[in-house]
Write an enzyme that holds these catalytic residues in place. Structure first.
Site, PDB file in Angstrom:
ATOM      1  N   ASN A  66       0.780  -1.579   0.036  1.00  0.00           N
ATOM      2  CA  ASN A  66       0.230  -0.067   0.171  1.00  0.00           C
ATOM      3  C   ASN A  66       0.978   1.636  -0.211  1.00  0.00           C
ATOM      4  O   ASN A  66       2.189   1.472   0.261  1.00  0.00           O
ATOM      5  CB  ASN A  66      -0.945  -0.233   1.287  1.00  0.00           C
ATOM      6  CG  ASN A  66      -2.479  -0.891   1.358  1.00  0.00           C
ATOM      7  OD1 ASN A  66      -2.560  -0.918   0.091  1.00  0.00           O
ATOM      8  ND2 ASN A  66      -2.663  -1.299   1.468  1.00  0.00           N
ATOM      9  N   CYS A  75      -5.268  -7.827  -3.659  1.00  0.00           N
ATOM     10  CA  CYS A  75      -5.809  -6.301  -4.585  1.00  0.00           C
ATOM     11  C   CYS A  75      -6.180  -7.227  -6.382  1.00  0.00           C
ATOM     12  O   CYS A  75      -5.242  -7.415  -6.585  1.00  0.00           O
ATOM     13  CB  CYS A  75      -4.155  -5.557  -4.432  1.00  0.00           C
ATOM     14  SG  CYS A  75      -4.298  -3.877  -5.503  1.00  0.00           S
ATOM     15  N   ASN A  77      -7.904  -5.544  -8.695  1.00  0.00           N
ATOM     16  CA  ASN A  77      -7.273  -4.671  -9.902  1.00  0.00           C
ATOM     17  C   ASN A  77      -6.103  -4.739  -9.783  1.00  0.00           C
ATOM     18  O   ASN A  77      -5.751  -4.670 -11.397  1.00  0.00           O
ATOM     19  CB  ASN A  77      -7.598  -2.795  -9.557  1.00  0.00           C
ATOM     20  CG  ASN A  77      -9.353  -2.798  -9.179  1.00  0.00           C
ATOM     21  OD1 ASN A  77      -9.578  -3.803 -10.483  1.00  0.00           O
ATOM     22  ND2 ASN A  77      -9.440  -1.657  -8.529  1.00  0.00           N
ATOM     23  N   ASN A 192     -10.806  -2.855   4.975  1.00  0.00           N
ATOM     24  CA  ASN A 192     -11.406  -2.165   3.360  1.00  0.00           C
ATOM     25  C   ASN A 192     -12.516  -1.976   3.957  1.00  0.00           C
ATOM     26  O   ASN A 192     -13.304  -3.448   4.156  1.00  0.00           O
ATOM     27  CB  ASN A 192     -11.123  -3.351   2.159  1.00  0.00           C
ATOM     28  CG  ASN A 192      -9.894  -3.510   2.424  1.00  0.00           C
ATOM     29  OD1 ASN A 192      -8.453  -2.622   1.904  1.00  0.00           O
ATOM     30  ND2 ASN A 192      -9.071  -4.374   2.489  1.00  0.00           N
ATOM     31  N   ARG A 211      -7.866  -0.271   3.461  1.00  0.00           N
ATOM     32  CA  ARG A 211      -7.117  -0.174   4.068  1.00  0.00           C
ATOM     33  C   ARG A 211      -5.775   0.235   3.811  1.00  0.00           C
ATOM     34  O   ARG A 211      -4.973  -0.241   2.619  1.00  0.00           O
ATOM     35  CB  ARG A 211      -6.871  -1.649   5.005  1.00  0.00           C
ATOM     36  CG  ARG A 211      -5.644  -1.549   5.999  1.00  0.00           C
ATOM     37  CD  ARG A 211      -5.461  -3.638   5.901  1.00  0.00           C
ATOM     38  NE  ARG A 211      -5.462  -4.376   4.855  1.00  0.00           N
ATOM     39  CZ  ARG A 211      -5.456  -5.599   5.262  1.00  0.00           C
ATOM     40  NH1 ARG A 211      -5.423  -5.741   6.091  1.00  0.00           N
ATOM     41  NH2 ARG A 211      -5.428  -5.699   3.910  1.00  0.00           N
ATOM     42  N   CYS A 219     -12.214  -0.475  -6.264  1.00  0.00           N
ATOM     43  CA  CYS A 219     -10.905  -1.765  -5.031  1.00  0.00           C
ATOM     44  C   CYS A 219     -11.638  -3.139  -5.549  1.00  0.00           C
ATOM     45  O   CYS A 219     -13.473  -3.586  -6.012  1.00  0.00           O
ATOM     46  CB  CYS A 219     -11.756  -1.675  -3.767  1.00  0.00           C
ATOM     47  SG  CYS A 219     -11.246  -2.608  -2.720  1.00  0.00           S
ATOM     48  N   GLY A 220     -11.297  -3.989  -6.691  1.00  0.00           N
ATOM     49  CA  GLY A 220     -11.329  -5.164  -6.255  1.00  0.00           C
ATOM     50  C   GLY A 220     -12.095  -5.975  -5.431  1.00  0.00           C
ATOM     51  O   GLY A 220     -13.188  -6.744  -5.992  1.00  0.00           O
ATOM     52  N   THR A 221     -10.881  -6.734  -5.181  1.00  0.00           N
ATOM     53  CA  THR A 221     -11.400  -7.282  -3.934  1.00  0.00           C
ATOM     54  C   THR A 221     -13.148  -6.249  -3.081  1.00  0.00           C
ATOM     55  O   THR A 221     -13.650  -7.973  -2.924  1.00  0.00           O
ATOM     56  CB  THR A 221     -10.276  -7.775  -2.740  1.00  0.00           C
ATOM     57  OG1 THR A 221      -9.901  -6.414  -2.101  1.00  0.00           O
ATOM     58  CG2 THR A 221      -9.456  -8.447  -3.435  1.00  0.00           C
TER      59      THR A 221
END
Length: 276
Positions: A66, A75, A77, A192, A211, A219-221
């Site tokens: 991060n 992650c 994305n 997140n 986060r 945010c993909g996840t």
């Protein structure tokens, strides 16, 4: 020393991608923070590292840092950008790419239309696996912030997520409440935080306070966790289009025990060199 890198983004969630197969470097947290600075560095939400695999059933190792210098587990994305990077840089000629993360193997597929599909694996819902402090597994948990009770769903997509359902994402207190929930003691490893607005059973809007990064364009996840939470609450179908500030993702999930599939774009912006 000079390091080659590529700037990429997935729906505006932007990354500095570094190949540590053909070159060698070690990034300390303070170096990551300096590089992430949008005024004095490269500027990014996350630093993505491509490394040789540490296990025989993987093609690559995928590490994520991060902007605050902390290393994280997953992650989504970034995974799409990772897939496009290793294909375009001719590090692999495989269509299905198996990648080792801190929380296990994920599979990446580069489609003919340029979109990338990621098998994100099955979500983890048991509180101890997220981790989230609760005695039993539930679809919705009451959680208190500054004397106010909220209803949250807790999901791990390889990283911890909390999801709140809201009437209007544009009016949701993403920054204030997101920060408070990110650091809530019931999320021992922080989390997140997603704010989900269900438009209808196959379409929803989402904002995510990530986060260690704050609110990002996508945010993909987070999109995967939001669909899982929506399905567990009986609000969404198994195939859903999620609208994020940076664009749309297609998410599908058959139910508990099944993997979450995510499809979306990955864009190469430019290549460069930076001294670390």
């Amino acid at each position: 020393m000079l390091i080659k890198f590529t700037k990429m983004h997935g729906l505006g969630n932007d990354f500095m991608v570094v190949d540590l197969i053909s070159q060698h470097a070690h990034f300390r947290p303070e170096q990551v923070r300096r590089l992430a600075d949008r005024n004095f560095g490269v500027g990014f939400d996350q630093l993505l590292i491509v490394e040789p695999p540490g296990r025989p059933d993987a093609d690559f190792r995928y590490r994520i840092f991060n902007a605050d210098g902390s290393e994280v587990e997953q992650c989504g994305n970034g995974a799409r950008c990772f897939a496009r990077f290793v294909k375009e840089n001719r590090l692999t000629n495989k269509k299905n790419i198996r990648v080792e993360t801190k929380k296990g193997i994920i599979e990446l597929i580069v489609n003919k239309d340029g979109l990338v599909t990621v098998d994100m694996g099955a979500p983890r819902l048991a509180p101890a696996d997220i981790p989230f402090v609760a005695e039993t597994q539930e679809a919705i948990y009451p959680i208190e912030v500054n004397g106010v009770m909220y209803e949250i769903s807790a999901v791990s997509m390889g990283n911890p997520h909390g999801v709140l359902v809201v009437d209007d994402v544009n009016k949701a207190p993403v920054h204030k409440l997101g920060k408070a929930l990110e650091n809530h003691p019931r999320f021992p490893e922080r989390a997140n935080i997603g704010f989900l607005q269900v438009v209808h059973r196959r379409f929803a809007k989402l904002r995510v306070f990530e986060r260690g990064a704050g609110e990002t364009l996508a945010c993909g996840t987070g999109a995967c966790a939001a669909v899982v939470a929506g399905r567990l609450r009986g609000l969404l179908d198994r195939k859903v289009e999620i609208k994020l500030p940076g664009g749309n993702l297609k998410i599908s999930w058959e139910g508990e025990g099944h993997p979450v599939m995510m499809t979306g774009p990955a864009v190469r912006v430019f290549d460069g060199q930076v001294r670390i």
